[in-house]
Design a protein around this motif. Structure first.
Motif, PDB file in Angstrom:
ATOM      1  N   LEU A   1      50.398  48.071  25.176  1.00  0.00           N
ATOM      2  CA  LEU A   1      50.573  46.763  24.534  1.00  0.00           C
ATOM      3  C   LEU A   1      49.625  45.738  25.146  1.00  0.00           C
ATOM      4  O   LEU A   1      48.957  44.982  24.416  1.00  0.00           O
ATOM      5  N   ALA A   2      49.537  45.715  26.462  1.00  0.00           N
ATOM      6  CA  ALA A   2      48.644  44.771  27.141  1.00  0.00           C
ATOM      7  C   ALA A   2      47.187  45.037  26.770  1.00  0.00           C
ATOM      8  O   ALA A   2      46.404  44.110  26.534  1.00  0.00           O
ATOM      9  N   GLY A   3      46.804  46.313  26.714  1.00  0.00           N
ATOM     10  CA  GLY A   3      45.433  46.665  26.345  1.00  0.00           C
ATOM     11  C   GLY A   3      45.110  46.292  24.910  1.00  0.00           C
ATOM     12  O   GLY A   3      44.013  45.807  24.618  1.00  0.00           O
ATOM     13  N   ALA A   4      46.068  46.508  23.997  1.00  0.00           N
ATOM     14  CA  ALA A   4      45.850  46.178  22.588  1.00  0.00           C
ATOM     15  C   ALA A   4      45.684  44.668  22.397  1.00  0.00           C
ATOM     16  O   ALA A   4      44.791  44.224  21.666  1.00  0.00           O
ATOM     17  N   VAL A   5      46.526  43.880  23.052  1.00  0.00           N
ATOM     18  CA  VAL A   5      46.446  42.425  22.933  1.00  0.00           C
ATOM     19  C   VAL A   5      45.126  41.913  23.510  1.00  0.00           C
ATOM     20  O   VAL A   5      44.466  41.039  22.924  1.00  0.00           O
ATOM     21  N   SER A   6      44.715  42.444  24.651  1.00  0.00           N
ATOM     22  CA  SER A   6      43.463  41.999  25.272  1.00  0.00           C
ATOM     23  C   SER A   6      42.273  42.299  24.374  1.00  0.00           C
ATOM     24  O   SER A   6      41.354  41.483  24.226  1.00  0.00           O
ATOM     25  N   GLY A   7      42.276  43.474  23.736  1.00  0.00           N
ATOM     26  CA  GLY A   7      41.186  43.837  22.828  1.00  0.00           C
ATOM     27  C   GLY A   7      41.156  42.960  21.593  1.00  0.00           C
ATOM     28  O   GLY A   7      40.087  42.527  21.155  1.00  0.00           O
ATOM     29  N   ALA A   8      42.321  42.670  21.034  1.00  0.00           N
ATOM     30  CA  ALA A   8      42.401  41.852  19.822  1.00  0.00           C
ATOM     31  C   ALA A   8      41.940  40.418  20.076  1.00  0.00           C
ATOM     32  O   ALA A   8      41.180  39.847  19.279  1.00  0.00           O
ATOM     33  N   VAL A   9      42.365  39.831  21.171  1.00  0.00           N
ATOM     34  CA  VAL A   9      41.996  38.448  21.493  1.00  0.00           C
ATOM     35  C   VAL A   9      40.492  38.331  21.728  1.00  0.00           C
ATOM     36  O   VAL A   9      39.826  37.433  21.200  1.00  0.00           O
ATOM     37  N   SER A  10      39.946  39.242  22.513  1.00  0.00           N
ATOM     38  CA  SER A  10      38.515  39.205  22.833  1.00  0.00           C
ATOM     39  C   SER A  10      37.661  39.358  21.586  1.00  0.00           C
ATOM     40  O   SER A  10      36.667  38.651  21.398  1.00  0.00           O
TER      41      SER A  10
ATOM     42  N   LEU B   1      42.239  49.681  19.358  1.00  0.00           N
ATOM     43  CA  LEU B   1      42.302  51.087  19.768  1.00  0.00           C
ATOM     44  C   LEU B   1      41.619  51.293  21.118  1.00  0.00           C
ATOM     45  O   LEU B   1      42.136  51.988  21.998  1.00  0.00           O
ATOM     46  N   TYR B   2      40.441  50.668  21.252  1.00  0.00           N
ATOM     47  CA  TYR B   2      39.661  50.840  22.473  1.00  0.00           C
ATOM     48  C   TYR B   2      40.398  50.272  23.678  1.00  0.00           C
ATOM     49  O   TYR B   2      40.476  50.902  24.727  1.00  0.00           O
ATOM     50  N   GLY B   3      40.926  49.037  23.517  1.00  0.00           N
ATOM     51  CA  GLY B   3      41.658  48.429  24.623  1.00  0.00           C
ATOM     52  C   GLY B   3      42.874  49.237  25.018  1.00  0.00           C
ATOM     53  O   GLY B   3      43.170  49.411  26.203  1.00  0.00           O
ATOM     54  N   THR B   4      43.569  49.763  24.005  1.00  0.00           N
ATOM     55  CA  THR B   4      44.767  50.562  24.273  1.00  0.00           C
ATOM     56  C   THR B   4      44.424  51.834  25.031  1.00  0.00           C
ATOM     57  O   THR B   4      44.979  52.114  26.103  1.00  0.00           O
ATOM     58  N   VAL B   5      43.502  52.626  24.467  1.00  0.00           N
ATOM     59  CA  VAL B   5      43.158  53.920  25.070  1.00  0.00           C
ATOM     60  C   VAL B   5      42.492  53.727  26.425  1.00  0.00           C
ATOM     61  O   VAL B   5      42.805  54.435  27.390  1.00  0.00           O
TER      62      VAL B   5
ATOM     63  N   ALA C   1      29.907  39.509  29.041  1.00  0.00           N
ATOM     64  CA  ALA C   1      30.555  38.658  30.040  1.00  0.00           C
ATOM     65  C   ALA C   1      31.848  38.055  29.507  1.00  0.00           C
ATOM     66  O   ALA C   1      32.896  38.098  30.167  1.00  0.00           O
ATOM     67  N   LEU C   2      31.782  37.513  28.295  1.00  0.00           N
ATOM     68  CA  LEU C   2      32.949  36.846  27.728  1.00  0.00           C
ATOM     69  C   LEU C   2      34.053  37.837  27.368  1.00  0.00           C
ATOM     70  O   LEU C   2      35.229  37.604  27.665  1.00  0.00           O
ATOM     71  N   VAL C   3      33.673  38.944  26.739  1.00  0.00           N
ATOM     72  CA  VAL C   3      34.672  39.934  26.330  1.00  0.00           C
ATOM     73  C   VAL C   3      35.300  40.613  27.534  1.00  0.00           C
ATOM     74  O   VAL C   3      36.521  40.769  27.611  1.00  0.00           O
ATOM     75  N   SER C   4      34.468  41.030  28.487  1.00  0.00           N
ATOM     76  CA  SER C   4      34.993  41.699  29.672  1.00  0.00           C
ATOM     77  C   SER C   4      35.892  40.770  30.478  1.00  0.00           C
ATOM     78  O   SER C   4      36.984  41.157  30.911  1.00  0.00           O
ATOM     79  N   GLY C   5      35.440  39.534  30.681  1.00  0.00           N
ATOM     80  CA  GLY C   5      36.239  38.573  31.433  1.00  0.00           C
ATOM     81  C   GLY C   5      37.565  38.289  30.759  1.00  0.00           C
ATOM     82  O   GLY C   5      38.631  38.302  31.405  1.00  0.00           O
TER      83      GLY C   5
ATOM     84  N   TYR D   1      44.677  41.190  29.900  1.00  0.00           N
ATOM     85  CA  TYR D   1      45.400  42.401  30.294  1.00  0.00           C
ATOM     86  C   TYR D   1      46.269  42.156  31.526  1.00  0.00           C
ATOM     87  O   TYR D   1      47.458  42.485  31.539  1.00  0.00           O
ATOM     88  N   GLU D   2      45.682  41.553  32.552  1.00  0.00           N
ATOM     89  CA  GLU D   2      46.452  41.312  33.771  1.00  0.00           C
ATOM     90  C   GLU D   2      47.553  40.268  33.548  1.00  0.00           C
ATOM     91  O   GLU D   2      48.625  40.353  34.132  1.00  0.00           O
ATOM     92  N   LYS D   3      47.277  39.279  32.688  1.00  0.00           N
ATOM     93  CA  LYS D   3      48.286  38.268  32.398  1.00  0.00           C
ATOM     94  C   LYS D   3      49.476  38.876  31.666  1.00  0.00           C
ATOM     95  O   LYS D   3      50.640  38.589  32.001  1.00  0.00           O
ATOM     96  N   ILE D   4      49.199  39.715  30.664  1.00  0.00           N
ATOM     97  CA  ILE D   4      50.278  40.378  29.923  1.00  0.00           C
ATOM     98  C   ILE D   4      51.076  41.300  30.847  1.00  0.00           C
ATOM     99  O   ILE D   4      52.305  41.323  30.816  1.00  0.00           O
ATOM    100  N   CYS D   5      50.364  42.050  31.683  1.00  0.00           N
ATOM    101  CA  CYS D   5      51.046  42.940  32.635  1.00  0.00           C
ATOM    102  C   CYS D   5      51.922  42.139  33.600  1.00  0.00           C
ATOM    103  O   CYS D   5      53.033  42.543  33.930  1.00  0.00           O
ATOM    104  N   GLN D   6      51.413  41.002  34.045  1.00  0.00           N
ATOM    105  CA  GLN D   6      52.171  40.144  34.951  1.00  0.00           C
ATOM    106  C   GLN D   6      53.458  39.652  34.288  1.00  0.00           C
ATOM    107  O   GLN D   6      54.532  39.657  34.897  1.00  0.00           O
ATOM    108  N   LEU D   7      53.350  39.250  33.022  1.00  0.00           N
ATOM    109  CA  LEU D   7      54.521  38.771  32.283  1.00  0.00           C
ATOM    110  C   LEU D   7      55.536  39.896  32.064  1.00  0.00           C
ATOM    111  O   LEU D   7      56.751  39.684  32.180  1.00  0.00           O
ATOM    112  N   LEU D   8      55.041  41.099  31.749  1.00  0.00           N
ATOM    113  CA  LEU D   8      55.940  42.237  31.545  1.00  0.00           C
ATOM    114  C   LEU D   8      56.635  42.634  32.845  1.00  0.00           C
ATOM    115  O   LEU D   8      57.824  42.981  32.849  1.00  0.00           O
ATOM    116  N   GLU D   9      55.889  42.594  33.957  1.00  0.00           N
ATOM    117  CA  GLU D   9      56.483  42.904  35.258  1.00  0.00           C
ATOM    118  C   GLU D   9      57.541  41.871  35.643  1.00  0.00           C
ATOM    119  O   GLU D   9      58.599  42.211  36.187  1.00  0.00           O
ATOM    120  N   PHE D  10      57.253  40.596  35.360  1.00  0.00           N
ATOM    121  CA  PHE D  10      58.219  39.530  35.645  1.00  0.00           C
ATOM    122  C   PHE D  10      59.503  39.735  34.847  1.00  0.00           C
ATOM    123  O   PHE D  10      60.612  39.559  35.370  1.00  0.00           O
TER     124      PHE D  10
END
Length: 329
Positions: free
Chosen positions: A19-28, A89-93, A296-300, A306-315
């Motif tokens: 889920l975190a990977g999919a969201v990060s890919g879609a936003v970027s 798909l790419y972000g997820t996989v 630079a923009l997409v990777s950043g 990804y880390e923000k979504i993971c942080q929220l899910l962990e919280f």
């Protein structure tokens, strides 16, 4: 932190990482698609990227203005549907495969080897994650490239129509055109990206700690992700040019308004033809500027989201666990 970390109190499930990977890919992708359109138009242009009677495009500002004037503002998001599908798909996989392979590496390797050589471990794990991602998204990437590269004359009306047409006229093999340079490019690029991200994150932490400042974990992911994207893209970029040239083979009719076209017999022929006709630097690094901006923009943003979504899910998991403990009491 991206990658398996045994000292984490809460570990996420693969579905949550997906889920975190999919969201990060879609936003970027939604934010930075125009850079991709410019990059592909530059990469596919045979003529030099300089002002002349034969060159369609010769600069970012000129190309952007030309595309908007001739095709409309939405042309900067041309091929966005397959590109968005590709990114999700790419972000997820990519992220799930990386988390799984780093966890496997931690279990297989001695603890001191994994900890002391984390950048090298992440290089290898990132390469495997890149291979897995490429196999999944290659047909979508081919379709995206063709939708972006066609001009006013439309051979494909949509992504589905394009895939059906390619399969009927070129066979399933047509959906995997450029797979060899794609695998050659993506595996080392993603490996280098994760490796440099780990190195830059360690430097980020040491620098802030040395200055007595609070470590900005999430903000650092954006900065370090951008740096990792720039470095990895620059090193691997020529293979991306070759991949794009091969992906539009058999598609010359729709590209006649953009200038000359070439027929390449394969990766080696494409490589030698570009070097001979266009030069090593000017040929293999066409479209590098918008590509670096995009990298630079997409990777950043990808690492940040990804880390923000993971942080929220962990919280949320920690909160739910505390609530269950309180209920038992």
């Amino acid at each position: 932190m991206v990658g398996y970390t045994p000292e984490k109190e809460t570990q996420l499930f693969a579905s949550e990482q997906a889920l975190a990977g999919a969201v990060s890919g879609a936003v970027s992708r939604a934010l930075f698609q125009p850079f991709d359109v410019l990059k592909i138009r530059f990469q596919l242009q045979i003529e030099p990227l300089k002002r002349s009677e034969t060159s369609k495009y010769w600069g970012i500002t000129q190309a952007t203005t030309s595309i908007i004037r001739e095709e409309g503002v939405l042309a900067l998001w041309k091929g966005h549907v397959p590109a968005q599908l590709l990114s999700v798909l790419y972000g997820t996989v990519q992220f799930v495969a990386f988390e799984v392979t780093t966890k496997l590496a931690w279990r297989v390797l001695p603890e001191d080897v994994y900890s002391d050589h984390k950048p090298l471990t992440h290089l290898l794990c990132g390469g495997m994650a890149g291979c897995a991602s490429t196999l999944v998204i290659q047909p979508v990437d081919v379709m995206r490239t063709r939708l972006i590269s066609q001009g006013k004359q439309k051979l494909y009306s949509s992504m589905i129509n394009g895939m059906v047409t390619i399969t009927r006229t070129e066979g399933v093999r047509g959906l995997y055109r450029g797979i060899l340079p794609a695998m050659s490019q993506i595996a080392p690029q993603i490996g280098l990206q994760f490796s440099f991200y780990t190195l830059l994150r360690d430097l980020w932490k040491k620098l802030l700690h040395k200055n007595g400042e609070e470590i900005l974990e999430i903000q650092g992911s954006a900065v370090c992700g951008s740096g990792a994207g720039l470095i990895s893209k620059t090193l691997i970029y020529p293979l991306d040019v070759i991949k794009k040239r091969l992906q539009v083979q058999g598609f010359e009719e729709a590209r006649s308004e953009f200038g000359s076209t070439r027929h390449y017999r394969g990766m080696r022929h494409c490589l030698f033809t570009i070097a001979k006709e266009e030069g090593i630097i000017k040929g293999f690094y066409k479209g590098l500027t918008p590509s670096l901006w995009k990298a630079a923009l997409v990777s950043g943003s990808s690492f940040y989201v990804y880390e923000k979504i993971c942080q929220l899910l962990e919280f949320r998991k920690k909160r739910d666990r505390i609530c269950r403990s309180d209920d038992k009491i």
